[in-house]
Design a protein around this motif. Structure first.
Motif, PDB file in Angstrom:
ATOM      1  N   TYR A 161       0.820  -1.207   0.000  1.00  0.00           N
ATOM      2  CA  TYR A 161       0.000   0.000   0.000  1.00  0.00           C
ATOM      3  C   TYR A 161       0.859   1.265   0.000  1.00  0.00           C
ATOM      4  CZ  TYR A 161       0.943  -0.030   5.070  1.00  0.00           C
ATOM      5  OH  TYR A 161       1.556  -0.035   6.298  1.00  0.00           O
ATOM      6  N   LEU A 162       0.219   2.366  -0.387  1.00  0.00           N
ATOM      7  CA  LEU A 162       0.864   3.676  -0.383  1.00  0.00           C
ATOM      8  C   LEU A 162       0.368   4.481   0.810  1.00  0.00           C
ATOM      9  CD1 LEU A 162       0.595   4.757  -4.143  1.00  0.00           C
ATOM     10  CD2 LEU A 162       2.616   3.882  -2.958  1.00  0.00           C
ATOM     11  N   ARG A 163       1.313   5.112   1.502  1.00  0.00           N
ATOM     12  CA  ARG A 163       0.965   6.003   2.604  1.00  0.00           C
ATOM     13  C   ARG A 163       1.840   7.240   2.518  1.00  0.00           C
ATOM     14  NH1 ARG A 163       1.253   3.650   8.533  1.00  0.00           N
ATOM     15  NH2 ARG A 163      -0.756   2.752   7.880  1.00  0.00           N
ATOM     16  N   GLN A 164       1.192   8.354   2.222  1.00  0.00           N
ATOM     17  CA  GLN A 164       1.914   9.629   2.114  1.00  0.00           C
ATOM     18  C   GLN A 164       3.138   9.533   1.193  1.00  0.00           C
ATOM     19  OE1 GLN A 164       0.716  12.699   4.181  1.00  0.00           O
ATOM     20  NE2 GLN A 164      -0.848  11.252   3.475  1.00  0.00           N
ATOM     21  N   GLY A 165       2.948   8.879   0.065  1.00  0.00           N
ATOM     22  CA  GLY A 165       4.001   8.791  -0.941  1.00  0.00           C
ATOM     23  C   GLY A 165       4.972   7.647  -0.761  1.00  0.00           C
ATOM     24  N   LYS A 166       4.875   6.924   0.362  1.00  0.00           N
ATOM     25  CA  LYS A 166       5.787   5.807   0.624  1.00  0.00           C
ATOM     26  C   LYS A 166       5.087   4.474   0.348  1.00  0.00           C
ATOM     27  CE  LYS A 166       8.374   8.247   4.245  1.00  0.00           C
ATOM     28  NZ  LYS A 166       8.767   8.229   5.689  1.00  0.00           N
ATOM     29  N   THR A 167       5.825   3.533  -0.214  1.00  0.00           N
ATOM     30  CA  THR A 167       5.288   2.191  -0.459  1.00  0.00           C
ATOM     31  C   THR A 167       5.634   1.298   0.727  1.00  0.00           C
ATOM     32  OG1 THR A 167       5.579   2.459  -2.849  1.00  0.00           O
ATOM     33  CG2 THR A 167       5.313   0.211  -2.020  1.00  0.00           C
ATOM     34  N   LEU A 168       4.595   0.714   1.339  1.00  0.00           N
ATOM     35  CA  LEU A 168       4.761  -0.117   2.526  1.00  0.00           C
ATOM     36  C   LEU A 168       4.101  -1.469   2.300  1.00  0.00           C
ATOM     37  CD1 LEU A 168       3.822   2.626   5.152  1.00  0.00           C
ATOM     38  CD2 LEU A 168       6.141   1.904   4.526  1.00  0.00           C
ATOM     39  N   ASP A 409      -9.365  13.666   2.573  1.00  0.00           N
ATOM     40  CA  ASP A 409      -7.960  13.746   2.160  1.00  0.00           C
ATOM     41  C   ASP A 409      -7.174  14.750   2.999  1.00  0.00           C
ATOM     42  OD1 ASP A 409      -8.405  11.844   0.231  1.00  0.00           O
ATOM     43  OD2 ASP A 409      -8.669  13.275  -1.406  1.00  0.00           O
ATOM     44  N   PHE A 410      -7.801  15.865   3.375  1.00  0.00           N
ATOM     45  CA  PHE A 410      -7.104  16.819   4.231  1.00  0.00           C
ATOM     46  C   PHE A 410      -6.868  16.222   5.615  1.00  0.00           C
ATOM     47  CE2 PHE A 410      -7.048  20.295   7.357  1.00  0.00           C
ATOM     48  CZ  PHE A 410      -5.963  21.018   6.885  1.00  0.00           C
ATOM     49  N   TYR A 415      -3.380  14.307   9.878  1.00  0.00           N
ATOM     50  CA  TYR A 415      -3.076  13.238  10.831  1.00  0.00           C
ATOM     51  C   TYR A 415      -1.577  12.932  10.864  1.00  0.00           C
ATOM     52  CZ  TYR A 415      -2.976   8.510  12.834  1.00  0.00           C
ATOM     53  OH  TYR A 415      -2.682   7.405  13.587  1.00  0.00           O
ATOM     54  N   TYR A 416      -0.963  12.855   9.695  1.00  0.00           N
ATOM     55  CA  TYR A 416       0.459  12.506   9.656  1.00  0.00           C
ATOM     56  C   TYR A 416       1.368  13.687   9.974  1.00  0.00           C
ATOM     57  CZ  TYR A 416      -0.949   7.979   7.995  1.00  0.00           C
ATOM     58  OH  TYR A 416      -1.523   6.730   7.924  1.00  0.00           O
ATOM     59  N   LYS A 417       0.822  14.908   9.864  1.00  0.00           N
ATOM     60  CA  LYS A 417       1.586  16.080  10.291  1.00  0.00           C
ATOM     61  C   LYS A 417       1.482  16.294  11.796  1.00  0.00           C
ATOM     62  CE  LYS A 417       1.572  18.834   6.045  1.00  0.00           C
ATOM     63  NZ  LYS A 417       1.084  20.095   5.400  1.00  0.00           N
ATOM     64  N   ASN A 418       0.456  15.706  12.411  1.00  0.00           N
ATOM     65  CA  ASN A 418       0.227  15.864  13.854  1.00  0.00           C
ATOM     66  C   ASN A 418       0.002  14.490  14.486  1.00  0.00           C
ATOM     67  OD1 ASN A 418      -0.318  19.047  14.079  1.00  0.00           O
ATOM     68  ND2 ASN A 418      -1.345  18.278  12.241  1.00  0.00           N
ATOM     69  N   ILE A 428      -9.808  22.507  15.389  1.00  0.00           N
ATOM     70  CA  ILE A 428      -9.571  23.052  14.060  1.00  0.00           C
ATOM     71  C   ILE A 428      -9.627  24.579  14.158  1.00  0.00           C
ATOM     72  CG2 ILE A 428     -10.282  23.041  11.641  1.00  0.00           C
ATOM     73  CD1 ILE A 428      -9.346  20.342  12.722  1.00  0.00           C
ATOM     74  N   SER A 429      -8.459  25.198  14.093  1.00  0.00           N
ATOM     75  CA  SER A 429      -8.351  26.651  14.244  1.00  0.00           C
ATOM     76  C   SER A 429      -8.607  27.356  12.908  1.00  0.00           C
ATOM     77  CB  SER A 429      -6.946  27.006  14.742  1.00  0.00           C
ATOM     78  OG  SER A 429      -5.977  26.637  13.756  1.00  0.00           O
ATOM     79  N   ASP A 430      -8.659  28.693  12.973  1.00  0.00           N
ATOM     80  CA  ASP A 430      -8.788  29.465  11.736  1.00  0.00           C
ATOM     81  C   ASP A 430      -7.587  29.230  10.829  1.00  0.00           C
ATOM     82  OD1 ASP A 430     -11.194  30.496  12.576  1.00  0.00           O
ATOM     83  OD2 ASP A 430     -10.351  32.364  13.366  1.00  0.00           O
ATOM     84  N   ALA A 431      -6.415  29.063  11.446  1.00  0.00           N
ATOM     85  CA  ALA A 431      -5.211  28.787  10.658  1.00  0.00           C
ATOM     86  C   ALA A 431      -5.331  27.428   9.965  1.00  0.00           C
ATOM     87  CB  ALA A 431      -3.976  28.806  11.560  1.00  0.00           C
ATOM     88  N   ASP A 432      -5.898  26.452  10.662  1.00  0.00           N
ATOM     89  CA  ASP A 432      -6.112  25.133  10.044  1.00  0.00           C
ATOM     90  C   ASP A 432      -7.091  25.245   8.883  1.00  0.00           C
ATOM     91  OD1 ASP A 432      -4.438  23.704  11.801  1.00  0.00           O
ATOM     92  OD2 ASP A 432      -6.041  23.566  13.293  1.00  0.00           O
ATOM     93  N   PHE A 433      -8.131  26.078   9.058  1.00  0.00           N
ATOM     94  CA  PHE A 433      -9.104  26.242   7.990  1.00  0.00           C
ATOM     95  C   PHE A 433      -8.470  26.898   6.765  1.00  0.00           C
ATOM     96  CE2 PHE A 433     -12.716  28.504   5.936  1.00  0.00           C
ATOM     97  CZ  PHE A 433     -13.451  27.378   5.587  1.00  0.00           C
TER      98      PHE A 433
END
Length: 544
Positions: A161-168, A409-410, A415-418, A428-433
């Motif tokens: 499978y693919l996860r964030q561009g990596k093949t696992l 998708d967002f 999730y992977y950034k945090n 979900i802050s205004d910056a996240d929006f």
């Protein structure tokens, strides 16, 4: 030679059988016989004379499915393979990977892994794109990929499978998956019990009754029954769910058809659990079929206050009919009606608009009916709530975000950034929006609005006619204006979008169970329902 003859003439023989059976039900016997003769003659001539070798089974399969598609989306034909693949298992148990998966545009994506089931144990997460199962590359596999993820208990399957561009890679061990009809119940406050009923399988009544009795033992003196997003299921379970709250001998639903034997009345037959406990039923636009039977019946009998938004409007009844050679027909035989006489069905598939879409009854033409106590209720398809909440309605722009995976998708990227939120509730802050809007632009997200589609079709036609250079400047201006309009609509729906992003992220970090835990104290519909039940005068006002 004999096998060829059998292949070429088996359809006419089978058709003759259909003619014989159909004759007893059709007044226009000659027209039926005429059309069948035309079809079988045509089929035979094509099979014998077409320049290339053809697949008779494949052609017939398409012909039958094309014919039924003009009726309604619920009348469908299952060939031998379809029967094996799609036959509904109403027990809620199967052997598989324990995850919701989606195949769209050639991609197979994990939508939601169930906690502690095979996909989850193998480390698969929402957003993972499966590209290879065993030795089979899915890019080359055009058949039903679900069959590659089924097998005997404890069978092992290699997954790439693919996860964030990596093949696992991982290994899945298949196991029994028992889906609960009641995945969650608890107390929204010290006297309000809350029950989620997610589907009407054979466990629905047993699990709902157990939850109800457990909550009453814990001090619940009022109940919220959540049917939001419940697509329905078994009719008898819907009747029995109502029977938990209404006495034996009550009419819950009737079915009406042009065929006498399909006209039936379904009544409660058991002793109830509690006919007096105050009750709220939650519905939304994805509450369908059996969910609408329960909500409509309890509303008509003045037994519950219905809260949320108008339900889906699926009031057509199907029954499976076994055909020859292991095939099957699921055919619409009647319509559902609530105790007051309202028809649940929203779309009229006999009458279609210029685009071939079924017509929905105009709100000005809804018919008035009366509940047992004389309250006014209306048909038009689905069940309209007693207390309507705007929070349950999605704007067109939000529907597009959900349908085309903008939210999903967002959430995967977030999730992977945090990765370390753990048991915390995402905020979900205004910056996240703002990041979300940038994400949509970066990914060239399409909302597929009618205007957007028409604009694209215009450019495609211009390119075909080689006049696109002349209109490109005007096209870009229109496109820019459209994008600005969509941005304005996004901002107007920011609260709803933030809530959907939060809900999707809670599932990523804490599974569906975590979302229910959050909902029971924070969801607007549940909070409003709890407040309504706590105000006896307001509650009774809705029922009188």
């Amino acid at each position: 030679m004999l096998s060829v003859l059998k292949k070429r003439y088996i359809i006419p023989v089978a058709a003759a059988g259909i003619l014989y059976v159909g004759a007893s039900f059709k007044d226009n016997l000659f027209e039926v016989a005429k059309q069948i003769e035309i079809f079988t003659t045509l089929f035979k001539e094509v099979n014998m004379n077409y320049v290339d070798e053809i697949n008779p089974a494949a052609i017939m399969d398409k012909a039958i499915k094309g014919m039924l598609a003009d009726l309604d989306p619920y009348t469908v034909y299952f060939n031998e393979q379809d029967v094996v693949k799609f036959k509904i298992n109403s027990t809620g148990e199967y052997t598989g990977i324990g995850a919701i998966i989606n195949r769209k545009e050639g991609k197979l994506t994990i939508v939601e892994p169930y906690k502690d089931y095979p996909a989850d144990k193998a480390g698969l997460k929402a957003g993972d794109e499966i590209i290879k199962i065993g030795d089979i590359n899915l890019s080359d596999f055009k058949e039903d990929v679900g069959q590659l993820l089924k097998g005997a208990k404890n069978a092992k399957i290699d997954i790439t499978y693919l996860r964030q561009g990596k093949t696992l890679k991982t290994e899945l061990t298949l196991n029994e998956v028992a889906l609960k009809a009641v995945p969650f119940f608890g107390m929204s406050d010290n006297k309000t019990g809350y029950i989620v009923l997610s589907q009407f399988n054979v466990k629905a009544t047993t699990e709902t009754k157990a939850a109800l009795e457990s909550l009453k033992a814990s001090g619940a003196t009022q109940i919220i029954l959540d049917l939001r997003d419940n697509p329905g299921g078994l009719l008898n379970e819907a009747v029995n769910i109502c029977n938990l709250f209404v006495p034996k001998g009550e009419v819950i639903v009737t079915t009406k058809s042009k065929i006498q034997k399909h006209n039936n009345t379904y009544m409660t037959t058991r002793d109830p659990v509690d006919t007096q406990i105050p009750l709220v039923v939650l519905v939304n636009g994805k509450s369908a079929s059996a969910s609408e039977i329960v909500a409509g019946a309890l509303q008509d009998l003045d037994r519950a206050v219905v809260v949320g938004s108008r339900s889906f409007g699926k009031g057509l009844v199907q029954r499976p009919v076994d055909l020859t050679y292991g095939t099957q027909l699921k055919i619409t035989i009647s319509r559902y009606y609530t105790p007051s006489g309202r028809c649940i069905q929203a779309l009229d598939y006999l009458h279609k608009d210029k685009d071939g879409k079924a017509v929905r009854t105009d709100a000005t033409k809804y018919n008035e009916f009366k509940t047992r106590k004389g309250r006014k209720v209306y048909d038009g398809g689905g069940v309209s709530p007693d207390l309507e909440m705007d929070e349950t309605k999605h704007s067109a722009i939000v529907e597009a975000l959900v349908k085309n995976n903008g939210i999903f998708d967002f959430a995967t990227e977030y999730y992977y950034k945090n990765p370390n939120l753990g048991g915390k509730i995402p905020t979900i802050s205004d910056a996240d929006f703002s990041s979300f809007k940038q994400f949509l632009k970066r990914e060239k997200f399409t909302f597929d609005t009618e205007t957007e589609m028409a604009l694209k079709e215009t450019l495609a036609a211009a390119k075909k006619e080689k006049i696109d250079d002349g209109i490109m400047q005007a096209y870009q201006q229109l496109l820019t204006a459209l994008e600005k309009s969509e941005t304005v609509l996004l901002d107007k729906s920011s609260t709803q979008i933030k809530n959907l992003l939060r809900d999707e992220l809670i599932k990523r970090y804490q599974y569906k169970e975590g979302l229910y835990d959050y909902y029971i104290k924070n969801n607007p519909e549940i909070k409003r329902s709890t407040a309504l039940l706590n105000n006896s005068a307001e509650y009774q006002k809705f029922l009188n």
